[in-house]
Design a protein around this motif. Sequence first.
Motif, PDB file in Angstrom:
ATOM      1  N   ASP A 110     -53.179  36.538 -12.426  1.00 41.48           N
ATOM      2  CA  ASP A 110     -52.567  36.148 -11.158  1.00 41.48           C
ATOM      3  C   ASP A 110     -51.231  36.836 -10.899  1.00 41.48           C
ATOM      4  OD1 ASP A 110     -54.700  34.226 -10.751  1.00 41.48           O
ATOM      5  OD2 ASP A 110     -53.678  33.005 -12.249  1.00 41.48           O
ATOM      6  N   LEU A 161     -48.195  30.744  -6.994  1.00 36.61           N
ATOM      7  CA  LEU A 161     -49.019  29.545  -6.836  1.00 36.61           C
ATOM      8  C   LEU A 161     -50.141  29.797  -5.837  1.00 36.61           C
ATOM      9  CD1 LEU A 161     -49.679  26.530  -7.134  1.00 36.61           C
ATOM     10  CD2 LEU A 161     -47.874  26.058  -5.453  1.00 36.61           C
ATOM     11  N   VAL A 192     -52.898  31.910  -7.468  1.00 37.90           N
ATOM     12  CA  VAL A 192     -53.736  31.153  -8.394  1.00 37.90           C
ATOM     13  C   VAL A 192     -54.724  30.277  -7.621  1.00 37.90           C
ATOM     14  CG1 VAL A 192     -53.736  29.360 -10.176  1.00 37.90           C
ATOM     15  CG2 VAL A 192     -52.006  31.148 -10.219  1.00 37.90           C
ATOM     16  N   THR A 218     -52.436  24.532  -0.699  1.00 35.96           N
ATOM     17  CA  THR A 218     -51.777  24.165  -1.961  1.00 35.96           C
ATOM     18  C   THR A 218     -50.264  24.272  -1.851  1.00 35.96           C
ATOM     19  OG1 THR A 218     -53.715  24.985  -3.173  1.00 35.96           O
ATOM     20  CG2 THR A 218     -51.689  24.656  -4.440  1.00 35.96           C
ATOM     21  N   THR A 219     -49.780  25.355  -1.249  1.00 38.96           N
ATOM     22  CA  THR A 219     -48.334  25.511  -1.126  1.00 38.96           C
ATOM     23  C   THR A 219     -47.747  24.470  -0.172  1.00 38.96           C
ATOM     24  OG1 THR A 219     -48.706  27.235   0.551  1.00 38.96           O
ATOM     25  CG2 THR A 219     -48.331  27.953  -1.709  1.00 38.96           C
ATOM     26  N   SER A 247     -44.468  23.999 -10.123  1.00 40.74           N
ATOM     27  CA  SER A 247     -44.966  23.991 -11.503  1.00 40.74           C
ATOM     28  C   SER A 247     -46.105  22.986 -11.672  1.00 40.74           C
ATOM     29  CB  SER A 247     -43.826  23.659 -12.475  1.00 40.74           C
ATOM     30  OG  SER A 247     -42.835  24.658 -12.448  1.00 40.74           O
ATOM     31  N   LEU A 253     -49.207  24.282 -10.015  1.00 38.07           N
ATOM     32  CA  LEU A 253     -49.749  25.376 -10.818  1.00 38.07           C
ATOM     33  C   LEU A 253     -50.536  24.831 -12.001  1.00 38.07           C
ATOM     34  CD1 LEU A 253     -49.699  28.456 -10.778  1.00 38.07           C
ATOM     35  CD2 LEU A 253     -47.683  28.390 -12.230  1.00 38.07           C
ATOM     36  N   ARG A 254     -49.998  23.806 -12.672  1.00 31.17           N
ATOM     37  CA  ARG A 254     -50.714  23.205 -13.805  1.00 31.17           C
ATOM     38  C   ARG A 254     -52.041  22.606 -13.353  1.00 31.17           C
ATOM     39  NH1 ARG A 254     -45.592  21.153 -15.071  1.00 31.17           N
ATOM     40  NH2 ARG A 254     -46.187  19.109 -14.240  1.00 31.17           N
ATOM     41  N   THR A 260     -53.858  23.419 -10.719  1.00 29.25           N
ATOM     42  CA  THR A 260     -54.787  24.474 -10.310  1.00 29.25           C
ATOM     43  C   THR A 260     -55.377  25.189 -11.511  1.00 29.25           C
ATOM     44  OG1 THR A 260     -53.408  24.780  -8.342  1.00 29.25           O
ATOM     45  CG2 THR A 260     -55.056  26.459  -8.782  1.00 29.25           C
ATOM     46  N   ARG A 261     -54.525  25.495 -12.499  1.00 28.38           N
ATOM     47  CA  ARG A 261     -55.034  26.173 -13.699  1.00 28.38           C
ATOM     48  C   ARG A 261     -55.936  25.265 -14.516  1.00 28.38           C
ATOM     49  NH1 ARG A 261     -49.512  29.523 -15.293  1.00 28.38           N
ATOM     50  NH2 ARG A 261     -50.048  31.411 -14.137  1.00 28.38           N
TER      51      ARG A 261
END
Length: 339
Positions: A180, A279, A282, A295-296, A323, A326-327, A329-330
């Motif tokens: 990413d 972000l 990803v 998401t943003t 953050s 991001l967690r 989504t990952r």
Amino acid sequence: MPPFDTVPLFDAAPLFDAVVVAGGRASRLGGFPKPLLRIGGQTLLERALRAVSAAGTVVVVGPAPDPAEAPAHEDPGPTVLYTLEEPRFGGPLAAVGSGVRALAGRAGTRAPWTAVLAADLPRAAEAFAPLAVAAAGEPACAGIAAQDETGRLQPLLALYRSDELARALEALAAQGGLADRPLRHLVARLDLLPLQLPPGLADDVDTWEAAARWGIRRPDAPGAAAHGEDPSMSEPSTPGQRPTDGPEQDAVLHAWCDELAEGLGLSGLEVDVDAVLGLAGVAAHTVLRPAAPLTTFLAAYAAGLAVGRGQAEPGEASGAAVSAALRITRARRAAGTEG
């Protein structure tokens, strides 16, 4: 319709291996694999393999085809290996890294040059040949990258010195990983010689609109319907309107961020643009492209609530929200990979 490449196999090419980037979700094509689109009786992947047929070894980063439908290449031709990017759908930089690792893992001596080629270039052979001729002159640089008519460097249409490419990828992997991340992070670490190509040679097929310009018909196959495609996010059809990259793009984005913040009554707000874009990237790779703005937006909304409740300062709240998103989504991507 633009002419198809008719460049014969060239004898002036230096010794090189090749990485053909043929993965990704192809969300703008409704999930239909770009490398399997057919043009002039060949798939785009076959055209890419033809372009690098003088390579010693070729690694295709993407799903291996059914043996009955494996792309044909000249005989004698290069050894063609298949691998997947790590992590899956981790973006083009992760794909290049996986391809270079696969080349390093095979038996034999590393070729002095490594070609990196996207598998969605209709005129792949015609575009790659000038790069090979230029590299044969052993210029004092870390690589030669195509430059389109807008002046934009094309890192997925390039020849790199193998050792320098490997070192740059290793350094990036050690500093946050390859997933990413934009290809400009790789370009920034290498002294690349730009090679201006004639108009149209570096054009790719990224949307059904672009495919139609090459006479590619929308296949009647599963995944061909653009149920996941957002037309508003397609590449502009006019080459001169294509988005810029590098420092110019960064300046435009930061200026727009400041202008938008002021217009929304948020003057002085500090925004970590790279974190927000990371972000978005990803989310786009993990879910669908339209998931990026969604998401943003939700991350920003969460940050605003935290500030409004007095739980954190604006900068701290923004960083924490990005953050956390991001967690999440990952974690979704990891769960999908495991399944």
